[in-house]
Design a protein around this motif. Sequence first.
Motif, PDB file in Angstrom:
ATOM      1  N   THR A   2      20.756  18.075  22.815  1.00 24.35           N
ATOM      2  CA  THR A   2      22.129  17.588  22.665  1.00 24.35           C
ATOM      3  C   THR A   2      22.207  16.091  23.487  1.00 24.35           C
ATOM      4  O   THR A   2      21.729  16.001  24.487  1.00 24.35           O
ATOM      5  N   VAL A   3      22.529  15.310  22.516  1.00 27.71           N
ATOM      6  CA  VAL A   3      23.209  13.887  23.181  1.00 27.71           C
ATOM      7  C   VAL A   3      24.466  13.630  23.537  1.00 27.71           C
ATOM      8  O   VAL A   3      25.064  13.654  22.724  1.00 27.71           O
ATOM      9  N   THR A   4      24.599  13.637  24.876  1.00 32.38           N
ATOM     10  CA  THR A   4      25.900  13.649  25.299  1.00 32.38           C
ATOM     11  C   THR A   4      26.250  12.271  25.893  1.00 32.38           C
ATOM     12  O   THR A   4      27.507  12.254  26.154  1.00 32.38           O
ATOM     13  N   ARG A   5      25.350  11.322  26.114  1.00 36.94           N
ATOM     14  CA  ARG A   5      25.901  10.031  26.369  1.00 36.94           C
ATOM     15  C   ARG A   5      25.153   9.006  25.687  1.00 36.94           C
ATOM     16  O   ARG A   5      24.083   9.118  25.230  1.00 36.94           O
ATOM     17  N   GLY A   6      25.929   7.761  25.562  1.00 31.44           N
ATOM     18  CA  GLY A   6      25.132   6.381  25.107  1.00 31.44           C
ATOM     19  C   GLY A   6      24.956   5.445  26.051  1.00 31.44           C
ATOM     20  O   GLY A   6      25.798   5.301  26.982  1.00 31.44           O
ATOM     21  N   LEU A   7      23.879   4.709  26.124  1.00 31.13           N
ATOM     22  CA  LEU A   7      23.802   3.545  26.979  1.00 31.13           C
ATOM     23  C   LEU A   7      24.164   2.184  26.081  1.00 31.13           C
ATOM     24  O   LEU A   7      23.722   2.120  24.972  1.00 31.13           O
ATOM     25  N   TRP A  36      17.021  12.516  26.332  1.00 29.43           N
ATOM     26  CA  TRP A  36      17.582  11.829  25.006  1.00 29.43           C
ATOM     27  C   TRP A  36      19.073  11.275  25.285  1.00 29.43           C
ATOM     28  O   TRP A  36      19.878  11.982  25.732  1.00 29.43           O
ATOM     29  N   ILE A  37      19.282  10.024  24.880  1.00 31.37           N
ATOM     30  CA  ILE A  37      20.425   9.147  24.927  1.00 31.37           C
ATOM     31  C   ILE A  37      20.597   8.590  23.668  1.00 31.37           C
ATOM     32  O   ILE A  37      19.622   8.327  22.958  1.00 31.37           O
ATOM     33  N   ALA A  51      16.984   7.357  22.024  1.00 28.95           N
ATOM     34  CA  ALA A  51      15.553   7.397  22.714  1.00 28.95           C
ATOM     35  C   ALA A  51      15.442   8.124  23.790  1.00 28.95           C
ATOM     36  O   ALA A  51      16.637   8.724  24.148  1.00 28.95           O
ATOM     37  N   TYR A  52      14.262   8.546  24.376  1.00 31.28           N
ATOM     38  CA  TYR A  52      13.968   9.327  25.373  1.00 31.28           C
ATOM     39  C   TYR A  52      14.043   8.768  26.630  1.00 31.28           C
ATOM     40  O   TYR A  52      13.315   7.954  26.636  1.00 31.28           O
ATOM     41  N   ARG A 123      27.436  15.861  17.604  1.00 33.01           N
ATOM     42  CA  ARG A 123      26.709  16.730  16.631  1.00 33.01           C
ATOM     43  C   ARG A 123      25.972  15.698  15.639  1.00 33.01           C
ATOM     44  O   ARG A 123      24.855  16.340  15.166  1.00 33.01           O
ATOM     45  N   GLN A 124      26.541  14.828  15.276  1.00 33.64           N
ATOM     46  CA  GLN A 124      25.858  13.793  14.193  1.00 33.64           C
ATOM     47  C   GLN A 124      24.285  13.446  14.671  1.00 33.64           C
ATOM     48  O   GLN A 124      23.289  13.498  14.175  1.00 33.64           O
ATOM     49  N   LEU A 125      24.333  12.962  16.167  1.00 36.10           N
ATOM     50  CA  LEU A 125      23.029  12.679  16.877  1.00 36.10           C
ATOM     51  C   LEU A 125      21.954  13.879  16.602  1.00 36.10           C
ATOM     52  O   LEU A 125      21.171  13.433  16.769  1.00 36.10           O
ATOM     53  N   THR A 126      22.692  15.028  17.207  1.00 35.23           N
ATOM     54  CA  THR A 126      21.846  15.933  17.351  1.00 35.23           C
ATOM     55  C   THR A 126      21.079  16.389  16.198  1.00 35.23           C
ATOM     56  O   THR A 126      19.976  17.038  16.081  1.00 35.23           O
TER      57      THR A 126
END
Length: 287
Positions: A2-7, A36-37, A51-52, A123-126
């Motif tokens: 799951t991607v929970t945050r964005g940089l 994953w972010i 990206a990881y 959800r969309q990113l996952t």
Amino acid sequence: MTVTRGLIIADPWIEHILNGRKDWEMRSQATSVRGWIGLIRKGSGTVVGLAYLAQCRKALNQAQMIANHDHHRIPEDMIRRGEVAKWVVPWELSDIIPLDRPVPYEHKAGAVIWVTLEPYVRRQLTRYLDRKPSVAEIVPARTVDKVSALAATPEDATSNDKQNMRDREPMPPLPDGCRKVLGRSVLSGGNIRNNHIKLASLMSAFPRDVIGGSNKAEAAPRRLEIDWGGPETAKTDIDGTKSIFRARGWVRRFFAAAGAHEHDTVVFTETAPYRISVRLQPSKSTM
């Protein structure tokens, strides 16, 4: 996953990341975040890639910053002038995935570095990560078998070329971290008609000693070995005045055997020093 945050990353640095030219995001302090972010283009209100975040390296001095230009893409003159004196801590990114469509998110007041993503954005990113992408999936390649089902066979693609590409034993996978996407080039009709690939946006990614002058007498001292999917690799330097590969016979065979169309993208991946792989990524209109 799951991607929970964005940089949040400003231009032009995020563009370098998405194009595979940059894998260190330089920051003023270390981070404990791993995994994953989302990659957010500053000011856009959208997540444009994934990206990881693999690790956080120690702060670099000026000489180390200059020596590692290929990782962070900060020009040497900016480093020497002290414009980025604070931004010396590398956050190492891997497995870059540009998104086909940016995903909007809600940017809350006070978010400067990290953004906590809403459940519907997660959800969309996952969905991109549910496939557990490999290098081949992150950099999609159009295979000859796939092309043959999608488009008519070009007249100048010999049956031997196509059969050799089908029968060729796949190269063994390289260890993690050995493959590096150098960049991408979108094909125009003129590129396909004249058997060349635009390299202007990728020139800084190639070693300087493979870039020569305008004719064979001014050829570079070294050549690249190019795995284009055929029975044999090609060897060529780069015409620095035109920003194209000097040898173009293999380009014609590559276009024909892979079924290249206008607006398709050629993806360049470094697999070893002075060795690159080129693969065709179809545009949506030809998929």
